[in-house]
Design an enzyme around this catalytic site. Structure first.
Site, mmCIF file in Angstrom:
data_model
loop_
_atom_site.group_PDB
_atom_site.id
_atom_site.type_symbol
_atom_site.label_atom_id
_atom_site.label_comp_id
_atom_site.label_asym_id
_atom_site.label_seq_id
_atom_site.Cartn_x
_atom_site.Cartn_y
_atom_site.Cartn_z
ATOM 1 N N GLY A 10 0.817 -1.212 0.000
ATOM 2 C CA GLY A 10 0.000 0.000 0.000
ATOM 3 C C GLY A 10 0.846 1.255 0.000
ATOM 4 C CB ALA A 60 -5.994 0.434 6.290
ATOM 5 C CE1 TYR A 61 -12.613 -2.165 0.958
ATOM 6 C CE2 TYR A 61 -13.758 -0.638 2.427
ATOM 7 C CZ TYR A 61 -13.678 -1.311 1.219
ATOM 8 O OH TYR A 61 -14.663 -1.133 0.279
ATOM 9 C CB THR A 102 -8.679 7.431 10.440
ATOM 10 O OG1 THR A 102 -9.308 8.464 9.684
ATOM 11 C CG2 THR A 102 -9.759 6.674 11.204
ATOM 12 C CG ASP A 103 -9.083 12.510 9.802
ATOM 13 O OD1 ASP A 103 -8.508 11.571 9.213
ATOM 14 O OD2 ASP A 103 -9.889 13.262 9.231
ATOM 15 C CE1 TYR A 126 -10.461 3.451 6.826
ATOM 16 C CE2 TYR A 126 -10.617 5.732 7.541
ATOM 17 C CZ TYR A 126 -9.847 4.644 7.195
ATOM 18 O OH TYR A 126 -8.479 4.728 7.219
#
Length: 280
Positions: A10, A60-61, A102-103, A126
């Site tokens: 990725g 991650a997705y 993540t934010d 998500y």
């Protein structure tokens, strides 16, 4: 010290592999075709064979809109179940785990930058799955660093910078939302910070990391395209309805990361360095 890079094909994973190679570090790297993190037994078998000291989890997705419906199941399998498998396996072999979050674990309604200690409240699938991943890491018993980041761009994948550059070559006018603010993050800065935490034996826990300064998507696009003959127009989010909720404020407070001694370049400096190296 031996590293395992998970999600090595990725955008962030390739940056980590490149950086570890430059450092002549001992590491093994697995893409999703080589290590399916949702296969619990496979994860435990690989960790038992490799016996890593540090696990760099870049798997991650990230299809945020698809995660609302057709991608909902795989979102939860990768971002929650896969993370739990990695955390439990890390605990079993005594490895430090670095998990990138993540934010989107925040609802985006706060006016000031988000601290690591602020209440979470994700409003899309998500963000909910990544938060569940965070909790799995915290409950695993492993020594961990959770790094929350935002607006990621880099050399090794699709991202906003490449999209804007492509559209700037194709169109005379672009419209970009101007009512969502955050901090862009260069994968080089993020990877460097992850290794820095290990290098300095920083206290375990949650850290925010992005490049310094803040921008709206419109302001980010204007900077990306400042040398291109294209007009960039600001619009509200209403002009671009999306399946997934997008926070109005994604700005993460960086003081905790800075307290470790890590020097964080501004997003404009990071973008300039990215562009200069990308042109080589």
């Amino acid at each position: 010290m031996k590293f395992i890079v998970v999600g090595a094909r990725g955008q962030l994973g390739q940056e980590l592999v490149h950086m570890l190679t430059e450092r002549k570090a001992e590491y093994v790297a697995f893409g999703s075709d080589e290590l399916n993190i949702t296969n619990r037994q496979q994860v435990f078998d690989v960790f038992a064979d490799e016996n890593p000291d540090v696990v760099l989890d870049a798997a991650a997705y990230t299809a945020v809109d698809a995660a609302e419906d057709e991608g909902k199941e795989i979102n939860w399998k990768v971002n929650f179940e896969g993370t739990k498998n990695l955390a439990d396996a890390s605990n079993l072999v005594g490895a430090k785990l670095l998990f990138v979050s993540t934010d989107y674990v925040f609802d985006g309604t706060k006016e000031d930058p988000y601290l690591e200690t602020d209440n979470v409240g994700p409003k899309n699938e998500y963000g909910k799955a990544k938060l569940a991943g965070e909790k799995a890491v915290q409950e695993s018993g492993a020594d961990y660093y959770i790094i929350r980041t935002s607006w990621v761009f880099g050399y090794f994948g699709k991202n906003f910078v490449y999209t804007m550059k492509r559209l700037g070559e194709q169109l005379d006018n672009l419209t970009v939302v101007n009512d969502q603010k955050g901090r862009p993050t260069w994968t080089y800065t993020l990877a460097d910070f992850m290794l820095h935490l290990v290098d300095v034996s920083a206290p375990y826990g949650i850290y925010n990391l992005s490049n310094d300064g803040q921008a709206t998507w419109f302001e980010f696009a204007k900077e990306i395209l400042k040398g291109v003959d294209v007009k960039v127009n600001p619009v509200s989010s209403d002009a671009f309805p999306t399946k997934a909720y997008r926070p109005a404020n994604s700005v993460l407070d960086l003081n905790k990361a800075k307290s470790t001694g890590f020097m964080i370049p501004s997003w404009k400096e990071a973008l300039k360095a990215f562009e200069e190296n990308d042109a080589k």
